[in-house]
Design a protein around this motif. Structure first.
Motif, short mmCIF file in Angstrom:
data_model
loop_
_atom_site.label_atom_id
_atom_site.label_comp_id
_atom_site.label_asym_id
_atom_site.label_seq_id
_atom_site.Cartn_x
_atom_site.Cartn_y
_atom_site.Cartn_z
N ILE A 487 0.86 -1.18 0.00
CA ILE A 487 0.00 0.00 0.00
C ILE A 487 0.90 1.23 0.00
N LEU A 488 0.61 2.18 -0.88
CA LEU A 488 1.41 3.39 -0.97
C LEU A 488 0.57 4.61 -0.59
N LEU A 489 1.15 5.45 0.26
CA LEU A 489 0.52 6.72 0.59
C LEU A 489 1.42 7.80 0.04
N ASN A 490 0.87 8.68 -0.77
CA ASN A 490 1.68 9.73 -1.38
C ASN A 490 2.92 9.14 -2.05
N CYS A 514 -7.76 0.59 -0.13
CA CYS A 514 -7.69 1.98 -0.61
C CYS A 514 -8.96 2.74 -0.22
N ASP A 515 -10.09 2.09 -0.39
CA ASP A 515 -11.38 2.68 -0.01
C ASP A 515 -11.40 3.06 1.46
N ARG A 516 -10.99 2.09 2.28
CA ARG A 516 -11.02 2.31 3.73
C ARG A 516 -10.10 3.44 4.14
N LEU A 517 -8.89 3.42 3.58
CA LEU A 517 -7.92 4.44 3.97
C LEU A 517 -8.41 5.82 3.56
N LYS A 518 -9.06 5.86 2.42
CA LYS A 518 -9.59 7.15 1.97
C LYS A 518 -10.62 7.67 2.99
N GLU A 519 -11.38 6.76 3.55
CA GLU A 519 -12.39 7.16 4.53
C GLU A 519 -11.79 7.62 5.85
N VAL A 530 -3.67 7.29 -2.78
CA VAL A 530 -3.61 6.04 -2.01
C VAL A 530 -3.61 4.91 -3.03
N GLN A 531 -2.57 4.10 -3.04
CA GLN A 531 -2.47 3.08 -4.08
C GLN A 531 -2.19 1.70 -3.49
N ALA A 532 -2.66 0.69 -4.21
CA ALA A 532 -2.30 -0.68 -3.86
C ALA A 532 -1.52 -1.24 -5.03
N GLY A 581 5.67 9.03 6.68
CA GLY A 581 6.20 9.87 5.62
C GLY A 581 5.59 11.25 5.78
N SER A 582 4.93 11.71 4.75
CA SER A 582 4.36 13.06 4.81
C SER A 582 2.91 13.04 5.25
N VAL A 583 2.39 11.86 5.56
CA VAL A 583 0.96 11.74 5.82
C VAL A 583 0.68 11.37 7.27
N GLU A 584 -0.31 12.03 7.87
CA GLU A 584 -0.73 11.67 9.22
C GLU A 584 -1.86 10.67 9.16
N VAL A 585 -1.65 9.54 9.79
CA VAL A 585 -2.63 8.46 9.69
C VAL A 585 -3.19 8.16 11.08
N PRO A 586 -4.51 8.11 11.22
CA PRO A 586 -5.06 7.78 12.53
C PRO A 586 -4.89 6.30 12.83
N GLN A 587 -4.83 5.99 14.09
CA GLN A 587 -4.61 4.62 14.51
C GLN A 587 -5.65 3.65 13.94
N GLU A 588 -6.89 4.11 13.86
CA GLU A 588 -7.95 3.22 13.39
C GLU A 588 -7.69 2.72 11.97
N ALA A 589 -6.85 3.45 11.21
CA ALA A 589 -6.57 3.03 9.85
C ALA A 589 -5.97 1.63 9.83
N PHE A 590 -5.13 1.37 10.83
CA PHE A 590 -4.46 0.07 10.86
C PHE A 590 -5.45 -1.06 11.09
N LEU A 591 -6.46 -0.76 11.90
CA LEU A 591 -7.48 -1.77 12.16
C LEU A 591 -8.43 -1.91 10.98
#
Ligand code: GDP
Ligand code: MG
Length: 597
Positions: A487-490, A514-519, A530-532, A581-591
């Motif tokens: 999975i790639l972010l930016n 990708c869908d989930r991460l976008k949400e 957001v790429q797979a 990297g350059s993106v802030e990701v909330p913890q819930e993203a991992f779940l």
């Protein structure tokens, strides 16, 4: 003789059929504790442990029951109730001569009931059926008796009909234990042979071994030896639980109790191991010793603001009490320093994650759970891969194998279509279908463990309105077409999101993630692709649009307390963010990445 007054038994049941309630009632009926003391002592013994700094784990409780003027010692041995702990269950059963089989009078026999019964039969235990919850209007005790006879294959005509909740007929259970559970046997004068069926860590006494003495005797001051490792220790205390520890002079063949010997670590006190005496060892260990092997792995990393050292300390503490938990340090490009942890199964993983959160108050991020893949390289080398990041280049891989489990799924007839569809979708292979009666059947499937750990249980429950039950065990490694999904972010690969998936699933999972991460990833000042991808090929793509205005502008002119709430919520959210990297990701993203829909 002494042994003729001892009964060692356990209670087996499907979850929620009333095992704990019945155990409480038996404890109460034998006068061990009053209702109030029981509430205080038994409920939530983990909380209790922390508050008072003592350990009460009701893994084996000695009850004293008076029947016709004769005093009997009834040792109640608890068994873990979940498929993750099959081996532990089998060792607990090995410590008994009989098992009370509790069946809910309205639900009847279920998958876990059967799984436990098979284990009990393997150990040659006398099985005593008990029909519980007869107070329920929906109780159908006669039918359930017949079911037990047909499905389990044991006589059930004499089964006590009880309500554990209301205490109705529970003394019949005690009578049945005395009457039908065989007395223990074993020569008290033979060399010591004691089975460890559980262990826990006590900060004062060290590892405490729960034992069933099969042969011989053991007392304070004896030098004991662990048969699996040859390690020796000097006994400082032997005793039994009733329900707190009661030291005694000696434990003898037929007894159930505990041994402490200043053992620093539960790893030296493994479930299934045999304890003997150093100066007069028995000729061979009890059969069936197996080191618990983790089946599911995930990475555990500090969330923003949490310290790596705190997590290590907590894992070390948990491991003292949990010989099956494995961990080692690892580094992730995205998450920095953390640990790769191994668990017996998903439930075990969830328990540990919860304990890190609740008992140690740690903010952690867990990466996707995965199984161990077997990779054979073109040069003949074989690797066991738990972390997708360690997968060799595709060109170096000859073939890959994945673990497959043997699963038994018990369902009411009307859901058979739904469940077969689910298993099909999870790459299952049907082995067998067996009708239990005119209402229910058992589907026997081979399923990749990888598919089972992604929410299979929840999916089964939702497709059967909660009626489906599942039981599984590891079967074998099977060749499989697997790929690494990145999975790639930016435009940067985020290694913590990488997964190993079956090729038939790569596209749909990539899309879904990708869908989930976008949400779940909030908008930034810039647009984030957001790429797979598989290899270098992008198979799915979404874009998180750039943020236009401050969030607060949403409640322009509005009331101030609402603004404040929003700010606080933002702050709260911030705490659980991780900079990747350059993106802030909330913890819930991992779940969210782990969940099927
Ligand atoms: P376990 O998962 O087998 O240990 O089951 P529990 O003992 O925790 O019981 C599960 C639920 O069934 C609880 O809500 C109990 O109160 C309830 N229960 C247990 N025994 C009875 C009974 O005899 N009658 C009724 N109506 N409910 C019961
Ligand atoms: Mg229970």
């Amino acid at each position: 003789n002494r042994q003729s007054k001892i009964r060692n038994f356990c209670i087996i049941a499907h979850i929620d059929h009333g095992k704990s309630t019945l155990a409480d009632r038996l404890i109460e009926k034998t006068g061990l504790l009053t209702k109030r003391e029981m509430k205080e002592q038994i409920l939530d013994n983990m909380d209790l442990e922390r508050e008072r700094g003592i350990t009460i784990k009701l893994q084996a409780t000695r009850l004293v029951y008076n029947k016709n003027g004769e005093e009997y010692i009834l040792n109640l041995i608890d068994t873990p109730g979940h498929v993750d702990f099959t081996y532990e269950v089998s060792r607990s059963l090995e410590a008994c001569e009989g098992a009370i089989l509790v069946v809910d009078a309205s639900q009847g026999v279920e998958a876990q009931t059967l799984a436990n019964v098979y284990l009990a039969v393997d150990q040659d235990l006398e099985i005593i059926p008990v029909i519980n919850k007869i107070d329920l209007p929906s109780a159908r005790p006669d039918e359930v008796k017949r079911e037990i006879e047909d499905v389990v294959g044991i006589e059930a005509g004499y089964a006590p009909l009880i309500s554990a909740k209301e205490g109705l007929n529970t003394e019949q259970v005690l009578d049945a234990i005395v009457e039908y559970v065989p007395k223990p046997e074993g020569d008290e004068n033979a060399p010591l042979k004691a089975l460890i069926f559980d262990s826990f860590y006590d900060s004062y006494k060290g590892a405490v071994a729960y034992v069933r003495i099969k042969e011989g005797a053991v007392k304070d001051g004896d030098e004991i030896m662990m048969m699996s490792s040859g390690k020796k220790f000097e006994v400082n205390e032997v005793g039994y639980f009733s329900p707190g520890p009661r030291p005694v002079d000696e434990l003898k063949a037929g007894d159930v109790g505990y041994i402490t010997a200043s053992i620093k670590d539960v790893k030296n006190c493994r479930v299934g191991d045999t304890i003997t005496k150093a100066d007069n060892p028995c000729d061979k260990a009890l059969p069936g010793y197996k080191k618990a092997t983790p089946m599911v792995y995930c990475g555990i990393y500090p969330a923003e603001g949490e310290k790596f050292e705190n997590i290590r300390d907590a894992l070390e503490k948990l491991q003292l009490n949990d010989a099956a938990l494995e961990f080692e340090p690892e580094t992730s490009v995205a998450l920095g320093f953390g640990f790769r942890c191994g668990f017996l199964g998903l439930l075990h993983m969830e328990i540990i994650q919860q304990r890190l959160d609740r008992e140690f108050d740690l903010d952690i991020i867990t990466t996707s759970p995965g199984v161990i893949y077997k990779v054979t390289k073109t040069n003949g080398e074989v690797l066991m891969i738990q972390n997708p990041s360690n997968l060799p280049e595709q060109s170096e891989i000859e073939y890959m194998e994945e673990p497959v489990v043997d699963a038994r799924i018990m369902i009411p007839n009307e859901y058979v279509g739904n469940v077969m569809e689910l298993c099909q979708e999870r790459r299952g292979n049907m082995i067998n279908m067996e009708y239990i009666d005119d209402r229910r059947l058992i589907l026997n499937y081979e399923l990749p463990l990888n598919e089972v750990i992604y929410d299979f249980f929840d999916a089964l429950k939702s497709k059967t309105r909660g009626y489906g039950s599942l039981d599984y065990e590891f079967k074998e490694y099977v060749k499989s077409k697997l790929e690494k999904l990145d999975i790639l972010l930016n435009k940067e690969v985020i290694d913590a999101f990488s997964l190993i998936v079956h090729e038939s699933k790569a596209y749909s999972r990539g899309r879904m993630i990708c869908d989930r991460l976008k949400e779940v990833i909030p908008r930034h000042m810039f647009a984030i692709p957001v790429q797979a991808s598989i290899g270098n090929k992008v198979i799915a793509r979404e874009t998180i649009k750039a943020l236009r205005k401050d969030v607060l502008s949403k409640c322009y002119g509005g009331d101030i307390s609402r603004k404040r709430k929003l700010l606080e919520k933002q702050k709260e959210g911030k705490k659980k963010m991780r900079q990747l990297g350059s993106v802030e990701v909330p913890q819930e993203a991992f779940l969210s990445v782990l969940k099927y829909d």
